[in-house]
Design a protein around this motif. Structure first.
Motif, short mmCIF file in Angstrom:
data_model
loop_
_atom_site.label_atom_id
_atom_site.label_comp_id
_atom_site.label_asym_id
_atom_site.label_seq_id
_atom_site.Cartn_x
_atom_site.Cartn_y
_atom_site.Cartn_z
N ILE A 115 37.66 -6.02 14.15
CA ILE A 115 36.90 -4.91 14.76
C ILE A 115 35.54 -4.76 14.05
N HIS A 150 39.62 -11.41 7.22
CA HIS A 150 40.22 -11.97 8.43
C HIS A 150 41.06 -13.19 8.04
N LYS A 183 35.14 -22.09 19.51
CA LYS A 183 34.48 -21.06 20.37
C LYS A 183 34.00 -21.64 21.70
N TRP A 201 36.43 -17.95 25.15
CA TRP A 201 37.37 -18.25 24.05
C TRP A 201 37.99 -16.98 23.51
#
Ligand code: HEM
Length: 160
Positions: free
Chosen positions: A72, A14, A158, A87
């Motif tokens: 994912i 990521h 978050k 968020w």
């Protein structure tokens, strides 16, 4: 392989994807400044700088693919728990905005710039169009960078 290892590997991917996607946006913004400077001095030099950026779109796309696949995987492992949080919902909307902005504004202005650079003799309307494209591309890069920065803040803090 434990779930924790798979999750951590996905997070590493990521971050690599983020470097590729956001990195090309930030570097394009800086190189474009150089491009306009060189174009004003010597058209051929400007075109050379522009060609140096030709692989940016590919890097951007690959980074996006890596971000989506790893995202994912992380969502699957966490049973989509983040998907219900504020968020993440805002982040998802902003990701869509980045894609739409890239496809509609970024791509269109890039194509327009290539056409304008192909003009042989300088003409008044070409100069005007170049100026307009310069302003649009500058706004495009700034808006993408702002969207990325908000996504970084949301993903790290978050807020819920
Ligand atoms: C432009 C696209 C995206 C950007 C810039 C982005 C950015 C980030 C950042 C900066 C983090 C924090 C990493 C950390 O805590 O070290 C993160 C975490 C996360 N992202 Fe994304 N992301 C994007 C797209 C996505 C997508 C499409 C998904 C899901 C399908 C996703 C799912 C997640 C999840 C689940 C986390 C939490 C990881 C954790 O803290 O354990 N992201 N993202």
């Amino acid at each position: 392989m434990t779930t924790h290892t798979i999750y951590s590997t996905a997070l590493v991917c990521h971050i690599i994807g983020i470097i590729m996607m956001a990195g090309t946006t930030f570097s394009d913004y800086v190189i474009f400044k150089q491009f306009w400077k060189q174009l004003a001095i010597d058209k051929l030099k400007g075109i050379a700088v522009n060609q140096a950026m030709s692989k940016s779109a590919l890097l951007f796309g690959l980074g996006f693919l890596l971000i989506i696949i790893s995202g994912i995987i992380m969502m699957y492992i966490t049973h989509g728990i983040f998907g219900e949080q504020t968020w993440f919902r805002i982040k998802f909307g902003l990701i869509l905005l980045i894609v739409i902005n890239g496809l509609i504004i970024g791509r269109r202005q890039g194509v327009k710039l290539k056409k304008l650079l192909a003009w042989e003799a300088p003409a008044k309307n070409v100069e005007d169009d170049l100026l307009k494209t310069k302003r649009n591309l500058n706004l495009f890069h700034i808006s993408q960078m702002v969207l990325f920065t908000i996504i970084f803040v949301l993903s790290i803090f978050k807020f819920n």
